[in-house]
Design an enzyme around this catalytic site. Structure first.
Site, PDB file in Angstrom:
ATOM      1  N   ASN A   7       0.838  -1.276  -0.037  1.00  0.00           N
ATOM      2  CA  ASN A   7      -0.085  -0.214  -0.076  1.00  0.00           C
ATOM      3  C   ASN A   7       1.008   1.274   0.029  1.00  0.00           C
ATOM      4  O   ASN A   7       1.292   1.771   1.145  1.00  0.00           O
ATOM      5  CB  ASN A   7      -0.773   0.089   1.192  1.00  0.00           C
ATOM      6  CG  ASN A   7      -1.885   1.111   1.338  1.00  0.00           C
ATOM      7  OD1 ASN A   7      -1.866   1.875   0.453  1.00  0.00           O
ATOM      8  ND2 ASN A   7      -2.499   1.117   2.247  1.00  0.00           N
ATOM      9  N   LYS A  14       3.130   0.875   3.178  1.00  0.00           N
ATOM     10  CA  LYS A  14       3.151  -0.140   4.406  1.00  0.00           C
ATOM     11  C   LYS A  14       2.985  -1.724   3.269  1.00  0.00           C
ATOM     12  O   LYS A  14       2.734  -1.757   2.047  1.00  0.00           O
ATOM     13  CB  LYS A  14       1.284   0.068   4.484  1.00  0.00           C
ATOM     14  CG  LYS A  14       1.265   1.159   5.877  1.00  0.00           C
ATOM     15  CD  LYS A  14       0.083   0.902   6.271  1.00  0.00           C
ATOM     16  CE  LYS A  14      -0.826   2.073   6.227  1.00  0.00           C
ATOM     17  NZ  LYS A  14      -2.115   2.232   6.327  1.00  0.00           N
ATOM     18  N   ARG A  91      -2.663  -2.087  -3.444  1.00  0.00           N
ATOM     19  CA  ARG A  91      -3.844  -1.495  -3.046  1.00  0.00           C
ATOM     20  C   ARG A  91      -3.752  -0.345  -4.307  1.00  0.00           C
ATOM     21  O   ARG A  91      -2.809   0.519  -4.025  1.00  0.00           O
ATOM     22  CB  ARG A  91      -3.819  -1.054  -1.625  1.00  0.00           C
ATOM     23  CG  ARG A  91      -5.055  -0.218  -1.365  1.00  0.00           C
ATOM     24  CD  ARG A  91      -5.033   0.593  -0.177  1.00  0.00           C
ATOM     25  NE  ARG A  91      -6.223   1.343   0.133  1.00  0.00           N
ATOM     26  CZ  ARG A  91      -6.591   2.289   0.844  1.00  0.00           C
ATOM     27  NH1 ARG A  91      -5.340   2.580   1.752  1.00  0.00           N
ATOM     28  NH2 ARG A  91      -7.425   2.876   0.921  1.00  0.00           N
ATOM     29  N   HIS A 180     -12.970   2.987   0.229  1.00  0.00           N
ATOM     30  CA  HIS A 180     -12.782   1.982   1.303  1.00  0.00           C
ATOM     31  C   HIS A 180     -13.578   0.530   0.788  1.00  0.00           C
ATOM     32  O   HIS A 180     -14.133  -0.104   1.536  1.00  0.00           O
ATOM     33  CB  HIS A 180     -13.496   2.194   2.550  1.00  0.00           C
ATOM     34  CG  HIS A 180     -12.946   3.564   3.401  1.00  0.00           C
ATOM     35  ND1 HIS A 180     -14.040   4.668   3.936  1.00  0.00           N
ATOM     36  CD2 HIS A 180     -11.749   3.594   3.644  1.00  0.00           C
ATOM     37  CE1 HIS A 180     -13.029   5.382   4.446  1.00  0.00           C
ATOM     38  NE2 HIS A 180     -11.801   4.984   4.264  1.00  0.00           N
ATOM     39  N   HIS A 208     -17.853   1.949   7.989  1.00  0.00           N
ATOM     40  CA  HIS A 208     -16.480   2.188   8.298  1.00  0.00           C
ATOM     41  C   HIS A 208     -15.903   3.225   8.872  1.00  0.00           C
ATOM     42  O   HIS A 208     -15.874   4.403   8.368  1.00  0.00           O
ATOM     43  CB  HIS A 208     -15.837   1.954   6.956  1.00  0.00           C
ATOM     44  CG  HIS A 208     -14.348   1.977   6.975  1.00  0.00           C
ATOM     45  ND1 HIS A 208     -13.502   0.858   6.581  1.00  0.00           N
ATOM     46  CD2 HIS A 208     -13.435   2.916   7.120  1.00  0.00           C
ATOM     47  CE1 HIS A 208     -12.200   1.138   6.825  1.00  0.00           C
ATOM     48  NE2 HIS A 208     -12.161   2.617   7.066  1.00  0.00           N
ATOM     49  N   ARG A 241     -11.774  15.628   7.782  1.00  0.00           N
ATOM     50  CA  ARG A 241     -12.507  16.066   6.802  1.00  0.00           C
ATOM     51  C   ARG A 241     -13.863  16.351   6.936  1.00  0.00           C
ATOM     52  O   ARG A 241     -14.538  15.997   7.656  1.00  0.00           O
ATOM     53  CB  ARG A 241     -12.596  14.904   5.680  1.00  0.00           C
ATOM     54  CG  ARG A 241     -11.366  14.534   4.809  1.00  0.00           C
ATOM     55  CD  ARG A 241     -11.493  13.406   3.841  1.00  0.00           C
ATOM     56  NE  ARG A 241     -10.282  12.643   3.569  1.00  0.00           N
ATOM     57  CZ  ARG A 241     -10.090  11.419   3.655  1.00  0.00           C
ATOM     58  NH1 ARG A 241     -11.072  10.738   3.895  1.00  0.00           N
ATOM     59  NH2 ARG A 241      -8.902  11.155   3.148  1.00  0.00           N
ATOM     60  N   ASN A 336     -13.362  -0.042  18.277  1.00  0.00           N
ATOM     61  CA  ASN A 336     -12.954   0.188  19.435  1.00  0.00           C
ATOM     62  C   ASN A 336     -13.604   1.159  20.200  1.00  0.00           C
ATOM     63  O   ASN A 336     -13.106   1.602  21.224  1.00  0.00           O
ATOM     64  CB  ASN A 336     -11.266   0.682  19.338  1.00  0.00           C
ATOM     65  CG  ASN A 336     -10.511  -0.362  18.787  1.00  0.00           C
ATOM     66  OD1 ASN A 336     -10.450  -1.153  19.261  1.00  0.00           O
ATOM     67  ND2 ASN A 336      -9.885  -0.104  17.522  1.00  0.00           N
ATOM     68  N   GLU A 385      -8.073  -5.147   5.420  1.00  0.00           N
ATOM     69  CA  GLU A 385      -8.005  -4.615   4.183  1.00  0.00           C
ATOM     70  C   GLU A 385      -6.839  -5.521   3.334  1.00  0.00           C
ATOM     71  O   GLU A 385      -6.893  -6.033   2.306  1.00  0.00           O
ATOM     72  CB  GLU A 385      -7.783  -3.239   3.893  1.00  0.00           C
ATOM     73  CG  GLU A 385      -8.906  -2.573   4.223  1.00  0.00           C
ATOM     74  CD  GLU A 385      -8.830  -1.018   4.340  1.00  0.00           C
ATOM     75  OE1 GLU A 385      -8.757  -0.612   5.326  1.00  0.00           O
ATOM     76  OE2 GLU A 385      -9.291  -0.358   3.312  1.00  0.00           O
TER      77      GLU A 385
HETATM   78  P1  AMP Z   1      -8.434   4.214  11.439  1.00  0.00           P
HETATM   79  O1  AMP Z   1      -8.225   5.407  10.580  1.00  0.00           O
HETATM   80  O2  AMP Z   1      -9.386   3.172  11.133  1.00  0.00           O
HETATM   81  O3  AMP Z   1      -6.868   3.987  12.055  1.00  0.00           O
HETATM   82  O4  AMP Z   1      -8.970   4.786  12.919  1.00  0.00           O
HETATM   83  C1  AMP Z   1      -8.500   5.991  13.765  1.00  0.00           C
HETATM   84  C2  AMP Z   1      -9.255   6.341  14.538  1.00  0.00           C
HETATM   85  O5  AMP Z   1      -9.702   5.070  15.507  1.00  0.00           O
HETATM   86  C3  AMP Z   1      -8.781   7.569  15.741  1.00  0.00           C
HETATM   87  O6  AMP Z   1      -9.935   8.370  15.838  1.00  0.00           O
HETATM   88  C4  AMP Z   1      -8.684   6.580  17.104  1.00  0.00           C
HETATM   89  O7  AMP Z   1      -9.084   7.223  18.213  1.00  0.00           O
HETATM   90  C5  AMP Z   1      -9.550   5.392  16.923  1.00  0.00           C
HETATM   91  N1  AMP Z   1      -9.059   4.244  17.619  1.00  0.00           N
HETATM   92  C6  AMP Z   1      -8.188   3.359  17.014  1.00  0.00           C
HETATM   93  N2  AMP Z   1      -7.528   2.509  18.062  1.00  0.00           N
HETATM   94  C7  AMP Z   1      -8.371   2.539  19.088  1.00  0.00           C
HETATM   95  C8  AMP Z   1      -8.419   1.938  20.221  1.00  0.00           C
HETATM   96  N3  AMP Z   1      -7.852   1.143  20.612  1.00  0.00           N
HETATM   97  N4  AMP Z   1      -9.352   2.469  21.190  1.00  0.00           N
HETATM   98  C9  AMP Z   1     -10.079   3.693  21.037  1.00  0.00           C
HETATM   99  N5  AMP Z   1      -9.887   4.136  19.809  1.00  0.00           N
HETATM  100  C10 AMP Z   1      -9.211   3.819  18.696  1.00  0.00           C
END
Ligand code: AMP
Length: 398
Positions: A7, A14, A91, A180, A208, A241, A336, A385
């Site tokens: 990616n 990555k 990707r 996505h 998502h 955004r 999460n 992904e």
């Molecule tokens: P992503 O772009 O999918 O990596 O998501 C990033 C968002 O997920 C951020 O706002 C983080 O606060 C939230 N996030 C990621 N890991 C955790 C976690 N272990 N606990 C709470 N929020 C999380």
């Protein structure tokens, strides 16, 4: 067969090496600051400590070379030679209307991806550099392009057209594409499996929710709508955004602030969303949740607005599909953050949803967070992904 998933961003790369049969992760890593001073790679062979390599990476080819060296290194490597890497899955962000599915990479495919560069000027050229670097270093290894937009190509015309003169679509392909797609596809298939039902007979809404966030509606095995548009700026309020807004705001702000359209678009992409709504406090939901519980108005405002926009999309998609069987939460926030899931579900009583608080407390794992009597099932499904890209790649090269 081991599959290398790549990616590529403009200054990052990555990667994951995955055993496509057992679906085990063999190693993963990230090259950062490619072409910039201070380039470094982090590399983690599964079950071993993370290794950091600080070495100049003047371009992506140098980065790919470093990755391949790490994977085959006598001490830290995970394969004896490059012959043990059967294929590479790339990707690709934008496939425009040229790609409705993943495809084996040929010279012609590269030209067709190049033709979509206009639609994703920041991402597609970087993705192409990744392809070219890998082809240079692994000329005999089959490569597959997996597109973020492909899954959404089944949307009907009424869902993808904007209400603007039709010739803009005819002449320039200005329409909604959605992103996505790999995640929406992976999570929706996983949901059908969890339900033990046929993918082709379900109505699903996938949320998502990450730093970039989108919702999709999947009916009878096909994506029928999604919240992102020509670019990933449309739809939900995201980390930075804006998501949906009146397009006239752009000119209004240009005039008020004496800025160019480019400047304002930069604000809408990088300084808006929950970051902007929280007056620059944070784009990270961990911070915002702390702020919310501490009674801080900027965090409360940002989280409520975020949840409300998701609720509006769920309502719109339930209407568009004339019902919904399952709603899934995925990505960083969706997986999460029980608090935001509860905030969203608290609006959905009209769908007959009842939430299981105990199950909803889980983080980062698959869970059924609706009660058995809930008319609509609600699932948390961690997205993957890279695994989805490895599966698509295997399918095309085997
Ligand atoms: P992503 O772009 O999918 O990596 O998501 C990033 C968002 O997920 C951020 O706002 C983080 O606060 C939230 N996030 C990621 N890991 C955790 C976690 N272990 N606990 C709470 N929020 C999380």
């Amino acid at each position: 067969m081991n599959i290398l998933v790549i990616n590529c961003g403009s200054s990052s790369l990555k990667f994951q090496l995955i055993n496509a049969q057992s679906e085990e992760l063999i190693a993963k890593g990230l090259c950062e600051r490619i072409g910039i001073e201070g380039s470094q790679m982090t590399y983690t062979p599964t079950g071993k400590d993370k290794i950091q390599v600080t070495k100049p990476m003047p371009d992506h080819t140098a980065a790919v070379k470093l990755v391949l060296d790490a994977l085959t290194n006598k001490d830290t490597g995970v394969v004896e030679s490059l012959d043990e890497i059967g294929a590479v899955g790339h990707r690709i962000v934008h496939g425009g209307e040229n790609f409705a599915r993943s495809t084996l990479i040929t010279d012609e495919v590269i030209r067709a991806i190049e033709a979509c560069n206009d639609l994703a000027p920041l991402h597609n050229p970087a993705n192409l550099i990744g392809i070219n670097s890998c082809r240079e270093l692994m000329p005999h290894t089959p490569m597959v392009a997996v597109f973020d937009t492909a899954f959404h190509q089944t949307m009907p015309e009424e869902a993808y057209l904007y209400g603007i003169p039709y010739h803009y679509y005819a002449d320039y392909k200005v329409r909604r594409y959605g992103f996505h797609g790999t995640s929406h596809s992976y999570v929706s298939h996983q949901a059908a499996q969890m339900l033990g039902r046929n993918y082709e007979e379900l109505k699903m809404i996938i949320c998502h929710l990450g730093n970039g966030a989108s919702v999709s509606a999947i009916k009878n095995g096909k994506c029928v709508d999604t919240s992102m548009g020509l670019t990933p700026l449309e739809g939900l309020i995201m980390g930075t955004r804006s998501g949906d807004m009146d397009p006239a705001i752009v000119e209004f702000l240009c005039n008020k602030e004496g800025k160019s359209v480019h400047d304002i678009l930069n604000v809408l992409n990088k300084e808006s969303g929950v970051l902007g709504l929280s007056e620059g406090y944070s784009s990270d939901f961990r911070d915002l949740e702390k702020g919310y519980h501490a009674g801080e108005e900027p965090s409360i405002r940002a989280m409520k607005s975020f949840a409300y926009r998701v609720v509006k999309y769920i309502g719109a998609y339930a209407a568009a599909m004339n019902g919904v069987d399952v709603i899934c939460f995925t990505a960083g926030i969706g997986e999460n953050n029980p608090f935001i899931r509860k905030m969203i579900c608290s609006y959905l009583g009209y769908l007959g949803i009842s939430m299981n608080e105990e199950e909803n407390a889980k983080r980062g794992e698959e869970a059924v967070i609706s009660n058995p009597e809930s008319a609509v099932k609600v699932f948390v499904i961690p997205t993957n992904e890279e695994l989805a890209i490895a599966r698509e790649t295997l399918e095309l090269v085997k």
